[in-house]
Design a protein around this motif. Structure first.
Motif, PDB file in Angstrom:
ATOM      1  N   GLU A   1      30.507   7.727  26.774  1.00 59.37           N
ATOM      2  CA  GLU A   1      29.736   8.303  27.884  1.00 59.37           C
ATOM      3  C   GLU A   1      29.486   7.258  28.974  1.00 59.37           C
ATOM      4  O   GLU A   1      29.629   7.527  30.171  1.00 59.37           O
TER       5      GLU A   1
ATOM      6  N   THR B   1      32.824   6.422  30.969  1.00 60.50           N
ATOM      7  CA  THR B   1      33.287   7.506  31.836  1.00 60.50           C
ATOM      8  C   THR B   1      32.260   7.866  32.908  1.00 60.50           C
ATOM      9  O   THR B   1      32.585   8.561  33.861  1.00 60.50           O
ATOM     10  N   ARG B   2      31.035   7.399  32.737  1.00 60.61           N
ATOM     11  CA  ARG B   2      30.053   7.554  33.808  1.00 60.61           C
ATOM     12  C   ARG B   2      30.310   6.528  34.915  1.00 60.61           C
ATOM     13  O   ARG B   2      30.190   6.827  36.102  1.00 60.61           O
ATOM     14  N   ASP B   3      30.700   5.330  34.509  1.00 65.27           N
ATOM     15  CA  ASP B   3      30.911   4.254  35.477  1.00 65.27           C
ATOM     16  C   ASP B   3      32.262   4.336  36.168  1.00 65.27           C
ATOM     17  O   ASP B   3      32.422   3.840  37.288  1.00 65.27           O
TER      18      ASP B   3
ATOM     19  N   THR C   1      32.999  14.513  28.166  1.00 61.90           N
ATOM     20  CA  THR C   1      31.845  13.646  28.345  1.00 61.90           C
ATOM     21  C   THR C   1      31.031  14.220  29.493  1.00 61.90           C
ATOM     22  O   THR C   1      31.522  15.036  30.272  1.00 61.90           O
TER      23      THR C   1
ATOM     24  N   SER D   1      30.065  13.130  32.332  1.00 65.03           N
ATOM     25  CA  SER D   1      30.452  12.867  33.706  1.00 65.03           C
ATOM     26  C   SER D   1      31.904  13.196  34.023  1.00 65.03           C
ATOM     27  O   SER D   1      32.289  13.208  35.185  1.00 65.03           O
TER      28      SER D   1
ATOM     29  N   ARG E   1      35.443  15.104  34.664  1.00 65.87           N
ATOM     30  CA  ARG E   1      35.939  16.389  35.147  1.00 65.87           C
ATOM     31  C   ARG E   1      36.974  16.905  34.147  1.00 65.87           C
ATOM     32  O   ARG E   1      37.755  16.138  33.608  1.00 65.87           O
TER      33      ARG E   1
ATOM     34  N   GLU F   1      31.075  15.707  39.990  1.00 65.39           N
ATOM     35  CA  GLU F   1      31.019  15.293  38.599  1.00 65.39           C
ATOM     36  C   GLU F   1      30.916  16.520  37.709  1.00 65.39           C
ATOM     37  O   GLU F   1      30.497  17.593  38.139  1.00 65.39           O
ATOM     38  N   SER F   2      31.314  16.342  36.449  1.00 68.34           N
ATOM     39  CA  SER F   2      31.207  17.399  35.439  1.00 68.34           C
ATOM     40  C   SER F   2      31.864  18.695  35.902  1.00 68.34           C
ATOM     41  O   SER F   2      31.412  19.780  35.575  1.00 68.34           O
TER      42      SER F   2
END
Length: 327
Positions: free
Chosen positions: A132, A135-137, A148, A150, A152, A305-306
């Motif tokens: 997480e 893949t957020r960064d 995850t 964040s 796509r 995001e997402s």
């Protein structure tokens, strides 16, 4: 690096040496530095050292060694073509099996290389906090794979693919549809099986027990031998083309012809599907275009995001399916 040094109680130079595995750093100091790195989420970015822009112009791609040679090759080709067109190189990290530890290490490797984005083509169901965080960064797109918070998501609606394949067989007049499923730990396999089960339930049909394969023609062949011994089997939904090839061979060796005795429908529509004997009815997935689309989605600069982009599943009807013979 200064923050890490302060937390570990050492100099920035010592941090640099510890991260480079210099022999001049004693083990206890290196342990303190690595603990501070983990605590602060510090990532040593080699690309940022080399490029004044701090960008590597490289996209990371995570693949699984097993699970469909043709699909893996086509996704890779699509990613590389689209990335090259946009001026990016591709760094590939391959994991040997579905394992969160291996996935973490692959993502960390790509992050340490300073990649500008990551395409994940691995279907892990469980996601760790470290995955997480990475893949957020770093902008990330998954191809029907690991979800995850964040990332796509891009791909076809796998549950709809299972429903579409099953409904086609029911519409031809088959009263029951058997299923050769993919491995249970794969998201795609679970969703296709769910679509098959829900379609049968909606038609008032009790689903028979699914037979599990591993995506390979050999596993389809083994399960096809089981199906050939069940006289009432007239229709089979295989979760992949490669498994369907194995099912067809097994049925023929046992004296069951396709589609005269047993109709077969599958998912993927790889290039060989149209040249199978008989040509295979299958739900289409364009792996090459998915790879291209993943890069395009990754390089979008709208900050979304997402996001979930599901392509409508379509059925390519060929000669492997037909109405059942009259009793």
């Amino acid at each position: 690096m200064a923050d890490v040094a302060r937390t570990a109680g050492v100099s920035a130079q010592t941090v640099s040496r510890a991260l480079r595995d210099s022999p001049n750093v004693n083990p206890e100091t290196r342990k303190r530095v690595l603990a501070a790195v983990e605590q602060l989420g510090y990532r040593f970015n080699n690309a940022a050292r080399v490029l004044s822009s701090g960008r590597s112009h490289t996209i990371g791609l995570v693949l699984l060694q097993s699970g469909g040679y043709y699909s893996r090759s086509a996704v890779t080709a699509g990613v590389e073509a689209a990335a090259g067109e946009a001026g990016y190189a591709v760094s590939i990290a391959t994991i040997a099996r579905l394992d969160t530890g291996l996935m973490e290490r692959s993502l960390s490797k790509l992050a340490d290389q300073g990649v500008d984005g990551i395409v994940i083509a691995v279907p892990l169901i469980s996601v760790t906090q470290k995955m997480e965080d990475i893949t957020r960064d770093i902008p990330t797109v998954t191809l029907d794979g690991s979800r995850t918070a964040s990332a796509r998501v891009l791909g076809i609606d796998q549950k709809e693919a299972g429903r579409l394949a099953t409904q086609h067989l029911l519409d031809l007049g088959h009263r029951q549809v058997w299923h050769v499923a993919g491995p249970d730990e794969w998201i795609e396999a679970r969703q296709r099986r769910q679509g098959w089960q829900e379609c049968l339930a909606a038609a008032g049909v009790t689903a028979p027990p699914p037979l599990e394969g591993d995506w390979s023609p050999d596993s389809g062949y083994r399960q096809g031998q089981v199906l050939a011994m069940i006289p009432d089997v007239t229709a089979v939904f295989a979760a992949s083309d490669e498994m369907a090839f194995g099912v067809i061979r097994a049925l023929r060796e046992r004296g069951r012809s396709v589609p005269e005795d047993v109709s077969i429908v599958s998912v993927d529509d790889i290039e060989l599907a149209a040249y199978c004997s008989p040509p295979l009815t299958t739900v289409r997935q364009d792996f090459y275009r998915s790879g291209e689309a993943a890069v395009a989605l990754l390089l979008r600069e709208d900050g979304a995001e997402s996001e979930e982009s599901l392509v409508t599943a379509t059925l390519s009807v060929r000669a492997s399916t037909a109405p059942p013979r009259a009793s």
